[in-house]
Design an enzyme around this catalytic site. Structure first.
Site, PDB file in Angstrom:
ATOM      1  N   LYS A   1     -13.427  -8.719  27.878  1.00  0.00           N
ATOM      2  CA  LYS A   1     -13.980  -9.731  28.780  1.00  0.00           C
ATOM      3  C   LYS A   1     -14.277  -9.062  30.110  1.00  0.00           C
ATOM      4  CE  LYS A   1     -13.231 -14.443  30.388  1.00  0.00           C
ATOM      5  NZ  LYS A   1     -12.534 -15.706  30.121  1.00  0.00           N
TER       6      LYS A   1
ATOM      7  N   ILE B   1     -10.267 -12.184  18.282  1.00  0.00           N
ATOM      8  CA  ILE B   1      -9.965 -13.260  17.341  1.00  0.00           C
ATOM      9  C   ILE B   1     -11.153 -13.366  16.386  1.00  0.00           C
ATOM     10  CG2 ILE B   1      -9.303 -15.686  17.053  1.00  0.00           C
ATOM     11  CD1 ILE B   1      -7.285 -13.999  18.698  1.00  0.00           C
TER      12      ILE B   1
ATOM     13  N   ASP C   1      -9.021 -26.237  31.665  1.00  0.00           N
ATOM     14  CA  ASP C   1     -10.395 -26.236  31.149  1.00  0.00           C
ATOM     15  C   ASP C   1     -10.329 -26.256  29.628  1.00  0.00           C
ATOM     16  OD1 ASP C   1     -13.147 -26.169  31.112  1.00  0.00           O
ATOM     17  OD2 ASP C   1     -13.304 -24.007  31.411  1.00  0.00           O
TER      18      ASP C   1
ATOM     19  N   ASN D   1     -13.175 -23.950  24.559  1.00  0.00           N
ATOM     20  CA  ASN D   1     -12.209 -22.884  24.834  1.00  0.00           C
ATOM     21  C   ASN D   1     -11.095 -22.834  23.802  1.00  0.00           C
ATOM     22  OD1 ASN D   1     -13.389 -21.590  27.024  1.00  0.00           O
ATOM     23  ND2 ASN D   1     -12.667 -23.162  28.432  1.00  0.00           N
TER      24      ASN D   1
ATOM     25  N   ASP E   1      -9.526 -18.384  27.311  1.00  0.00           N
ATOM     26  CA  ASP E   1     -10.064 -18.673  28.639  1.00  0.00           C
ATOM     27  C   ASP E   1      -9.044 -19.378  29.546  1.00  0.00           C
ATOM     28  OD1 ASP E   1     -11.882 -18.701  30.627  1.00  0.00           O
ATOM     29  OD2 ASP E   1     -13.228 -20.172  29.753  1.00  0.00           O
TER      30      ASP E   1
HETATM   31  N1  LIG Z   1     -10.479 -12.726  22.154  1.00  0.00           N
HETATM   32  C1  LIG Z   1     -11.614 -13.181  21.707  1.00  0.00           C
HETATM   33  N2  LIG Z   1     -11.974 -13.004  20.419  1.00  0.00           N
HETATM   34  C2  LIG Z   1     -13.129 -13.469  19.956  1.00  0.00           C
HETATM   35  N3  LIG Z   1     -14.017 -14.134  20.703  1.00  0.00           N
HETATM   36  C3  LIG Z   1     -13.731 -14.356  21.988  1.00  0.00           C
HETATM   37  C4  LIG Z   1     -12.518 -13.895  22.553  1.00  0.00           C
HETATM   38  N4  LIG Z   1     -12.485 -14.276  23.861  1.00  0.00           N
HETATM   39  C5  LIG Z   1     -13.625 -14.919  24.090  1.00  0.00           C
HETATM   40  N5  LIG Z   1     -14.388 -14.990  22.978  1.00  0.00           N
HETATM   41  C6  LIG Z   1     -15.692 -15.608  22.861  1.00  0.00           C
HETATM   42  O1  LIG Z   1     -16.326 -15.537  24.104  1.00  0.00           O
HETATM   43  C7  LIG Z   1     -16.613 -16.842  24.601  1.00  0.00           C
HETATM   44  C8  LIG Z   1     -16.401 -16.882  26.091  1.00  0.00           C
HETATM   45  O2  LIG Z   1     -15.083 -16.560  26.391  1.00  0.00           O
HETATM   46  P1  LIG Z   1     -14.315 -17.281  27.562  1.00  0.00           P
HETATM   47  O3  LIG Z   1     -14.346 -18.732  27.338  1.00  0.00           O
HETATM   48  O4  LIG Z   1     -13.002 -16.620  27.689  1.00  0.00           O
HETATM   49  O5  LIG Z   1     -15.173 -16.882  28.795  1.00  0.00           O
HETATM   50  P2  LIG Z   1     -15.832 -17.799  29.919  1.00  0.00           P
HETATM   51  O6  LIG Z   1     -15.742 -17.122  31.176  1.00  0.00           O
HETATM   52  O7  LIG Z   1     -15.309 -19.170  29.859  1.00  0.00           O
HETATM   53  O8  LIG Z   1     -17.281 -17.873  29.466  1.00  0.00           O
HETATM   54  P3  LIG Z   1     -18.106 -19.195  29.461  1.00  0.00           P
HETATM   55  O9  LIG Z   1     -18.544 -19.410  30.865  1.00  0.00           O
HETATM   56  O10 LIG Z   1     -19.167 -18.908  28.458  1.00  0.00           O
HETATM   57  O11 LIG Z   1     -17.175 -20.308  28.969  1.00  0.00           O
HETATM   58  C9  LIG Z   1     -15.737 -17.767  23.827  1.00  0.00           C
HETATM   59  O12 LIG Z   1     -16.314 -19.034  23.680  1.00  0.00           O
HETATM   60  C10 LIG Z   1     -15.595 -17.077  22.496  1.00  0.00           C
HETATM   61  O13 LIG Z   1     -16.668 -17.414  21.654  1.00  0.00           O
HETATM   62 MG   LIG Z   2     -14.882 -20.485  28.277  1.00  0.00          MG
END
Ligand SMILES: Nc1ncnc2c1ncn2[C@@H]1O[C@H](COP(=O)(O)OP(=O)(O)OP(=O)(O)O)[C@@H](O)[C@H]1O
Ligand SMILES: [Mg+2]
Length: 564
Positions: A209, A280, A324, A329, A341
Site C-alpha cells: 500500500k 489477501i 470506515d 473495506n 483499511d
Molecule cells: N492486503 C490486501 N490484499 C489484497 N487486496 C488488498 C489488500 N489491501 C488492499 N487491497 C485492495 O486494495 C483496495 C484498496 O485498499 P484500501 O481500502 O486499504 O485503500 P484505500 O486507501 O481505502 O483506497 P480507496 O480510497 O480505494 O478505498 C481494497 O479495496 C482491496 O481491493
Molecule cells: Mg478503502
C-alpha cells in the site's frame, strides 16, 4: 525521470551489488533463506529508526544507504532468478544480474509495474465462482489506473505518474533488500493510496500500500486525527508528513487487530509512506471486496455474524473503532471476511468514537439488510458491540437469543426504524460523568419507568447493574411473594376462618332466624296453649262460678243477719 543525482546513486548501487553478486553467488544461494529471514527481522527493527527524508538530497542519501547496507550482508535475495510461475508475461521483463549495466536504474523500475492487473482476465480459476471472478474483474478494471492495456513503455510512464520519485526510491530499496522481487501491477487506486501486488521468491505474494505523498491534505481524515491522543503532539512530529503518520497508524492498527485474532492482512514492513503487508488472495487473485463478492444468502448470513463479532472484538479487545467499515473495506477470502483499511481507526477516547461506531453499524447493517439478511437494529448492534458485560463464552448464546428475537419480530417495524434513526443522531454519554440529567435519569430508573431512550445504559454497564439489581429484587420479591403467598394462604385461611365464622354467623343468623321463627312459633303456640288453658280454667271456673245476683243476695243476706 529520476533526477541525475538519484540516477548516479542507483547506478552506484547496481555496480556494487553486481560485483558482490559475482563473488558470492554460490554462497548466497545456500544461505539465501536464512538471510531473508534475518534481513526481514533486521528491516522490521529498523522501521522505527528511519527518519523521513523529504528532499532530493535525502533520496540520494537513501541510495547511499543502500551502499552501506551491502556491508551488512543483507539484500541479496533479489539476485535470485526466482520468478513465480504465474507471473505476467510480456508486460515487464525480469533482468538477470548479468544484464548490461547501461541505464541500470531501469533494473529496478522495470520490476515495478504499476498498471492494472488486467491480465488476470482469463487466467487460472482458483476456485472462485464465475460471478466472483466477474465481480473482481469489474472491480479491478474500474479502480485501475489507465483502464487500457499498456505496453512496456507505457508501463514505465504509468510508473512515473503513479509512484513519485521518493516513493520509488523506497521501493527500490526494499527490492534491493529482498523484501520483494517484483511489483506486478496495481490492485487498486484510491484518492489517498494505491495498492500493488508484489511477489517474492516466486511464490510469496504481498500487497503494497503506497500512500500518495501528493495528497497534502487528508480532508476526510482530519476528523479521525483530531482528538486521537496518538496525535496529541501534532501531525508533523519529527518532520514526518501526514501521509507517513497515516501509514504508521495503519500498521499499528493492523497489528492490534492481528493480536486480537481478527482476520486482516498481517503488516510486514513500513517505510515512510509504503506499507508492505500480507496479500489477501491467491495466485495473483486479490480477494474481492464484500461488495463484489456475490455471496449466497447463507454465506451472507454467516458473514454478518462473523463481521459483527469482529466489530465487537475490535472495540472490546483492540479498543478501536474502524471508522470506515463497509462492504468496501471488507474482503471475502476462503469463506471468511477480512477487515482492511484501518488507517483511520480511532481509539475509544476519541471524542467521536461512538459516532464513528454508529456509522459503521449503519453501513454494515445496510449492506446485509439490502441483501436479505435479517439483521439487528442499529441500537441492538451497537449495544452488542459496546456491552462489556457479555462474556466470550456467552456470545453464542447472546446471538442465538438475538436471532430468535429478530425472527420473532419479522420485518423491522416503522417504529423501530424511527427509534433507530433517533438513536443514530443522539448524543451517547460514554461514562456516567458525561450524563447531563443524571438525577432525573436516576429518578426514572428508580421508579422503573421506561428507560429505552437512555442510550448510555449498556455502554456504561448500568444496564447490567440494573438487571442484576432487578433480578435480585425480583428474587427477594419472589421470596417475599412466597411469603406473601403463605401470608395469602394464612390470610386465606383466616379468610376461610372468617368465611367459616361468617358462615357461622350466617349459620348463627340462620339459626337465630330459625330460632326466632321457632320461638315465634313456640310463643304463638304457647300463647295458644295459654289461651286454651285460660279458656279451660275459665270454663272450669264458670262451672263453679257463683252468679253475681246470687253473690249479691248472699251478701245482702249476710249483712241482714249481722244486723239482726
Ligand atoms: N492486503 C490486501 N490484499 C489484497 N487486496 C488488498 C489488500 N489491501 C488492499 N487491497 C485492495 O486494495 C483496495 C484498496 O485498499 P484500501 O481500502 O486499504 O485503500 P484505500 O486507501 O481505502 O483506497 P480507496 O480510497 O480505494 O478505498 C481494497 O479495496 C482491496 O481491493
Ligand atoms: Mg478503502
Amino acid at each position: 525521470m529520476a533526477a541525475s543525482g538519484t540516477e548516479e546513486a542507483v547506478c552506484l548501487i547496481s555496480n556494487v551489488t553486481h560485483s558482490l553478486m559475482e563473488n558470492d553467488v554460490e554462497n548466497k544461494l545456500n544461505v539465501h533463506s536464512e538471510q531473508q529471514q534475518h534481513q526481514q527481522d533486521e528491516i522490521e527493527d529498523e522501521v522505527e529508526d528511519e527518519e523521513v527524508s523529504s528532499s532530493l538530497d535525502s533520496e540520494i542519501g537513501d541510495a547511499l544507504d543502500l551502499l552501506d547496507s551491502k556491508d551488512e550482508d543483507v539484500g541479496y535475495s533479489f539476485f535470485l532468478n526466482s520468478r513465480r510461475p504465474n507471473s505476467h508475461g510480456g508486460h515487464h521483463h525480469y533482468f538477470s544480474t548479468l544484464q548490461p549495466r547501461t541505464n541500470r536504474n531501469q533494473r529496478f523500475s522495470n520490476r515495478i509495474r504499476a498498471s492494472p492487473l488486467e491480465e488476470w482476465e482469463g487466467r487460472m480459476n482458483v476456485g472462485m465462482s464465475n460471478s466472483v471472478i466477474t465481480a473482481i474483474r469489474g472491480s479491478v478494471r474500474e479502480s485501475a489506473i489507465g483502464k487500457t492495456k499498456t505496453t512496456d513503455k507505457a508501463d514505465r510512464a504509468t510508473v512515473e505518474q503513479a509512484i513519485d520519485q521518493r516513493t520509488r526510491m523506497v521501493l527500490y530499496k526494499m527490492m534491493n533488500r529482498g523484501v520483494f522481487d517484483d511489483i506486478n501491477g496495481c490492485i487498486s487506486t484510491g484518492k489517498e493510496a494505491n495498492v500493488y501486488h508484489a511477489t517474492k521468491s516466486g511464490d510469496q505474494e504481498l500487497a503494497i500500500k503506497v500512500y500518495k505523498t501528493s495528497v497534502l491534505e487528508f480532508k476526510d481524515r482530519a476528523r479521525f486525527v483530531q482528538g486521537d491522543f496518538r496525535f496529541r503532539n501534532g501531525y508533523c512530529k519529527h518532520n514526518k508528513t501526514m501521509v507517513e503518520i497515516w501509514a504508521k497508524k495503519e500498521r499499528g492498527n493492523l497489528m492490534r487487530l492481528k493480536a486480537a485474532g481478527i482476520r486482516c492482512p498481517t503488516p510486514y514492513l513500513l517505510r515512510q509512506n509504503v506499507l508492505v503487508m500480507e496479500f489477501i488472495g491467491k495466485s495473483d487473485w486479490a480477494a474481492p471486496r464484500l461488495k463484489d463478492a456475490a455471496l449466497s444468502l447463507d454465506k451472507l448470513r454467516e458473514g454478518y455474524v462473523e463481521i459483527i463479532i469482529a466489530m465487537r472484538t475490535l472495540y472490546q479487545k483492540c479498543k478501536l473503532v474502524h471508522g470506515d467499515l463497509s462492504e468496501y473495506n471488507i474482503l471475502y477470502y476462503e469463506g471468511h471476511l477480512y477487515i482492511i483499511d484501518v488507517s483511520q481507526a480511532v481509539e475509544h477516547e476519541h471524542p467521536h468514537a461512538l459516532d464513528f461506531l454508529r456509522e459503521d453499524c449503519v453501513h454494515v447493517s445496510d449492506f446485509f439488510k439490502k441483501h436479505g439478511v435479517a439483521v439487528m437494529t442499529i441500537r441492538e448492534l451497537f449495544d452488542f458491540i459496546v456491552d462489556a458485560t457479555i462474556a466470550d463464552d456467552a456470545l453464542d448464546g447472546y446471538l442465538e437469543e438475538m436471532q430468535r428475537k429478530i425472527l420473532a419480530r419479522g420485518d423491522v417495524s416503522v417504529e423501530d426504524e424511527i427509534a433507530d434513526s433517533v438513536f443514530v443522531q443522539s448524543f451517547i454519554p460514554k461514562t456516567l460523568d458525561d450524563v447531563e440529567n443524571a438525577e432525573e435519569d436516576v429518578q426514572r430508573i428508580r421508579s422503573w419507568k421506561d428507560t429505552k431512550d437512555l442510550y448510555y445504559l449498556t455502554i456504561t454497564g448500568l444496564k447490567h447493574a440494573l438487571s442484576l439489581t432487578r433480578s435480585s429484587q425480583q428474587k427477594s420479591s419472589a421470596t417475599k411473594d412466597s411469603s406473601i403467598i403463605s401470608d395469602d394462604k394464612s390470610e386465606n385461611l383466616e379468610d376461610d376462618a372468617e368465611v367459616e365464622s361468617d358462615d357461622d354467623e350466617e349459620e348463627d343468623g340462620e339459626s337465630e332466624a330459625l330460632d326466632h321463627a321457632d320461638k315465634k312459633a313456640a310463643r304463638k303456640e304457647g300463647r295458644k296453649d295459654n289461651k286454651k288453658k285460660v279458656k279451660e280454667e275459665k270454663r272450669e271456673a264458670r262451672k263453679t262460678k257463683v252468679r253475681k245476683a246470687v253473690k249479691k243476695r248472699k251478701k245482702k243476706l249476710g249483712k241482714a243477719r249481722k244486723t239482726r
